[in-house]
Structure formats: structure tokens, C-alpha cells
Design a protein around this motif. Structure first.
Motif, mmCIF file in Angstrom:
data_model
loop_
_atom_site.group_PDB
_atom_site.id
_atom_site.type_symbol
_atom_site.label_atom_id
_atom_site.label_comp_id
_atom_site.label_asym_id
_atom_site.label_seq_id
_atom_site.Cartn_x
_atom_site.Cartn_y
_atom_site.Cartn_z
ATOM 1 N N ASP A 167 9.120 9.060 -16.286
ATOM 2 C CA ASP A 167 9.723 8.325 -17.472
ATOM 3 C C ASP A 167 9.458 6.805 -17.584
ATOM 4 N N GLN A 168 8.312 6.575 -16.950
ATOM 5 C CA GLN A 168 7.971 5.253 -16.771
ATOM 6 C C GLN A 168 9.206 4.097 -16.807
ATOM 7 N N PRO A 169 9.788 3.911 -15.592
ATOM 8 C CA PRO A 169 10.973 3.182 -15.285
ATOM 9 C C PRO A 169 10.469 1.841 -15.280
ATOM 10 N N GLU A 170 11.714 1.036 -15.290
ATOM 11 C CA GLU A 170 11.353 -0.634 -15.330
ATOM 12 C C GLU A 170 11.058 -0.929 -13.965
ATOM 13 N N LEU A 171 11.673 -0.286 -12.842
ATOM 14 C CA LEU A 171 11.442 -0.479 -11.301
ATOM 15 C C LEU A 171 11.350 0.901 -10.540
ATOM 16 N N VAL A 172 10.352 0.866 -9.810
ATOM 17 C CA VAL A 172 10.057 2.301 -9.265
ATOM 18 C C VAL A 172 10.207 1.589 -7.512
ATOM 19 N N VAL A 173 11.208 2.473 -6.876
ATOM 20 C CA VAL A 173 11.297 2.200 -5.464
ATOM 21 C C VAL A 173 10.751 3.355 -4.655
ATOM 22 N N LEU A 174 9.771 3.185 -3.762
ATOM 23 C CA LEU A 174 8.929 4.129 -3.052
ATOM 24 C C LEU A 174 9.165 4.028 -1.649
ATOM 25 N N ASP A 175 9.345 5.031 -0.607
ATOM 26 C CA ASP A 175 9.608 4.913 0.541
ATOM 27 C C ASP A 175 8.664 5.761 1.145
ATOM 28 N N GLU A 176 7.739 5.441 1.902
ATOM 29 C CA GLU A 176 6.572 5.842 2.635
ATOM 30 C C GLU A 176 5.981 6.801 1.349
ATOM 31 N N PRO A 177 5.384 6.396 0.247
ATOM 32 C CA PRO A 177 4.996 7.011 -0.712
ATOM 33 C C PRO A 177 3.734 8.045 -0.485
ATOM 34 N N THR A 178 2.901 7.540 0.413
ATOM 35 C CA THR A 178 1.495 8.334 0.504
ATOM 36 C C THR A 178 1.621 9.217 1.776
ATOM 37 N N SER A 179 2.789 9.620 2.195
ATOM 38 C CA SER A 179 2.846 10.346 3.554
ATOM 39 C C SER A 179 2.442 11.856 3.114
ATOM 40 N N GLY A 180 1.590 12.304 3.665
ATOM 41 C CA GLY A 180 0.949 13.628 3.513
ATOM 42 C C GLY A 180 -0.151 13.826 2.441
ATOM 43 N N LEU A 181 -0.472 12.667 1.690
ATOM 44 C CA LEU A 181 -1.385 12.815 0.649
ATOM 45 C C LEU A 181 -2.935 12.532 1.461
ATOM 46 N N ASP A 182 -3.982 13.326 0.674
ATOM 47 C CA ASP A 182 -5.254 13.125 1.047
ATOM 48 C C ASP A 182 -5.594 11.746 0.519
ATOM 49 N N PRO A 183 -6.957 11.429 0.906
ATOM 50 C CA PRO A 183 -7.409 9.994 0.672
ATOM 51 C C PRO A 183 -7.670 10.011 -0.957
ATOM 52 N N LEU A 184 -8.185 11.072 -1.477
ATOM 53 C CA LEU A 184 -8.374 11.272 -3.043
ATOM 54 C C LEU A 184 -7.284 10.853 -3.852
ATOM 55 N N VAL A 185 -6.029 11.576 -3.374
ATOM 56 C CA VAL A 185 -4.794 11.268 -4.152
ATOM 57 C C VAL A 185 -4.358 9.978 -3.796
ATOM 58 N N GLN A 186 -4.429 9.402 -2.667
ATOM 59 C CA GLN A 186 -4.161 8.061 -2.419
ATOM 60 C C GLN A 186 -4.745 7.053 -3.137
ATOM 61 N N ASP A 187 -6.281 7.347 -3.554
ATOM 62 C CA ASP A 187 -6.668 6.547 -4.408
ATOM 63 C C ASP A 187 -6.076 6.473 -5.946
ATOM 64 N N GLU A 188 -5.903 7.719 -6.240
ATOM 65 C CA GLU A 188 -5.247 7.812 -7.587
ATOM 66 C C GLU A 188 -3.810 7.002 -7.634
ATOM 67 N N PHE A 189 -3.210 7.320 -6.649
ATOM 68 C CA PHE A 189 -1.821 6.563 -6.235
ATOM 69 C C PHE A 189 -1.960 5.125 -6.753
ATOM 70 N N ALA A 190 -2.920 4.543 -5.923
ATOM 71 C CA ALA A 190 -3.183 2.989 -6.147
ATOM 72 C C ALA A 190 -3.424 2.636 -7.470
ATOM 73 N N SER A 191 -4.321 3.684 -8.194
ATOM 74 C CA SER A 191 -4.598 3.180 -9.533
ATOM 75 C C SER A 191 -3.300 3.354 -10.316
#
Length: 300
Positions: free
Chosen positions: A143-167
Motif C-alpha cells: 500500500d506504498q506506505p510513508e515509512l517501511v520498517v524492515l527487520d532482516e528483510p532478505t533472510s532466505g532470499l536468493d541473490p536475484l530476488v535480493q537484487d530486485e529488493f534493492a531496486s
């Protein structure tokens, strides 16, 4: 976000003590520390899930404890230990959370599902850690919030998904939103954050940009000699730590001027030298080596 002297204790157990931070709007702010340092406690105070023992927090202009319900509607959150309804499918999970948040335009949610390749047709309890984490990311950003709080967000993600997350992070802050990212994955932090804080034993020990921290971090210098590496010629130099010696090579950590090292290398007829700045991982470990030394018992 503004934290001033934020403190939380649990009976006689320390949570965090005197945490003060200013998190600028419209960027990715990193919050680093190992497990048990106080990262999750700070996040729960920011979310209004804990009442502070002392100090204040102002998040999006609101008090998290008094205005928690209003505040959380303007935030996205991904906890470090994501717990979802195990028998619901991914699609049912997304629909329930969307309804709870009053989300009627589902186009961005659908885009995120496609971008991350989130598995939505199977029950959550059958999903891998990585696929559950993808659902968690969609829930945090949908829902495109004003503030996003992420605690260890890439845990378990493969490298390609981590690249998408960074984008996704770069796109999110480009809209003026803020991301508060808690992690002990230093590779992840170096890629995506601008400014960061390091928490140690419940207290903030450094706040700076990644570039600034690197600028004052120890250098790694490796030396080669024609014979056995002369450890003692370097071990007594101020700001120099001998990290390793192997036959005719020596690795040093150098904090401060390198001239004494170069002079000693010339005196010892060094035949080759390489040097590089420490990365964030090495700097981070330096903070914790200092802590462990300070906690070591005195000799009697």
C-alpha cells in the motif's frame, strides 16, 4: 523519525538504553547490530508495540505509544520472524491483509507479486522460508506506505530476488518514503543504505554514512618479505594490529597514519605491499572487538 534517550527495560533485564537517532525522510537508513544488541526492541518501540521505560520517540510526527493505531496505518512492517496464518494460501493472506488495511487498488500489489515471484496458490505452511519472505515483502510495501520498517528483510532470499529488493528500495525512497532497515547482513547494508547507526549492547555507538565510516575505518596492509615476516617490528607501532603472519607474508590492520608502517617496511626490506580500506564488515567487527576488550576482566 526522532528518538531521544529511548530506553526499555524488562524488569532487571536491559533492552536498550538512551538510544537517540534522527532518521532523515526519503532515504534508506541502516540499523546494524548482532542478535541481542537491541535492534528488535528499538523497532517495537518505533511501532508502538512496547511502551518506553524512558525517553521519547516521534515517528511521522506521532507518538508511537499514544497514536500507535493511526501510525501503523501509515507504515509497512516486515518482522524478523514472520508469522502468517499457516493454512491460508498466499493469495488468501494477501487478501485478508489488504482488506484490513483498506487497500482497494491492487495493481501495485500484483506488480510486487510478479516482481518477486511470490507463491500465492499454496498454503503458507508448505512454503519455503524464502517464499514466505517474499510474501512478507509484498505485505510491507503493497500500500506504498510513508515509512517501511524492515527487520532482516532478505533472510532466505536468493541473490536475484535480493537484487530486485534493492531496486524496490531505491524506487520507494525516490517517491519520498523512508525505509528503516535493521540487519546484521553487512553486504546487504553496503548496497542499499546511505546513512546508518550501529547499536552495541543496547546503546548507539556510531552514526554516519557508509562512506564516512569507511573513511575512518582501519586499512588492511599486506607485506611480503625476502625471509620470515618480522612480526615484532610492526606489533609495537601505534595504531597497528598484526592480524596474521604466514612464512614471508604479514597482514596488518592500520588505524591512523601509514608512514610508520612504510618506514618499518623499508627498514625490513619488504619486497611488496598491497593496501585497501576496510569494508563495513571489518569496521563493524572493530566496534565489537573494542567492546569485548573493555569487558575483559582485570588481571589480579
Amino acid at each position: 523519525m526522532r528518538l531521544r534517550g529511548l530506553t526499555k527495560t524488562f524488569g532487571t533485564t536491559r533492552g536498550i538504553a538512551g538510544v537517540s537517532l534522527d532518521v532523515p525522510t526519503g532515504g534508506v537508513f541502516g540499523f546494524l547490530g548482532p542478535n541481542g544488541a537491541g535492534k528488535s526492541t528499538t523497532i517495537r518501540l518505533i511501532l508502538g508495540l512496547y511502551r518506553p521505560t524512558a525517553g521519547t520517540a516521534t515517528v511521522l510526527g506521532l507518538d508511537p505509544w499514544r497514536d500507535g493505531a493511526v501510525l501503523r496505518r501509515r507504515m509497512g512492517y516486515l518482522p524478523g520472524e514472520l508469522s502468517l496464518f499457516p493454512r491460508l494460501t498466499g493469495q488468501e493472506t494477501l487478501d485478508r491483509f489488504s482488506a484490513a488495511r483498506g487497500l482497494s487498488d491492487l495493481r501495485y500489489r500484483t506488480e510486487l507479486v510478479d516482481r518477486f515471484g511470490a507463491e500465492v496458490d499454496r498454503p503458507v505452511h508448505t512454503l519455503s522460508k524464502g517464499n514466505r519472505q517474499k510474501l512478507g515483502l509484498v505485505l510491507a510495501f503493497m500500500d506504498q506506505p510513508e515509512l517501511v520498517v524492515l527487520d532482516e528483510p532478505t533472510s532466505g532470499l536468493d541473490p536475484l530476488v535480493q537484487d530486485e529488493f534493492a531496486s524496490l528500495l531505491h524506487e520507494t525512497v525516490a517517491t519520498g518514503a523512508t525505509v528503516f532497515l535493521s540487519s546484521h547482513d553487512l553486504d546487504e547494508v553496503q548496497r542499499v543504505v546511505g546513512e546508518l547507526a550501529i547499536i552495541r549492547d543496547g546503546s548507539i555507538v556510531a552514526v554516519d554514512t557508509v562512506q564516512g565510516l569507511r573513511g575512518r575505518s582501519p586499512r588492511r596492509i599486506e607485506l611480503w618479505f625476502p625471509g620470515p615476516a618480522p612480526r615484532m617490528a610492526f606489533a609495537s607501532l601505534d595504531g597497528v594490529e598484526v592480524l596474521s603472519v604466514a612464512d614471508n607474508t604479514m597482514m596488518l590492520s592500520v588505524a591512523g597514519a601509514v608512514a610508520p608502517v612504510l618506514a618499518a617496511a623499508a627498514d625490513q626490506d619488504a619486497v611488496d605491499i598491497t593496501a585497501r580500506s576496510a569494508d563495513l564488515d571489518e569496521l563493524f567487527r572493530t566496534f565489537y572487538r573494542s567492546q569485548h576488550r573493555s569487558e575483559a576482566p582485570d588481571a589480579h
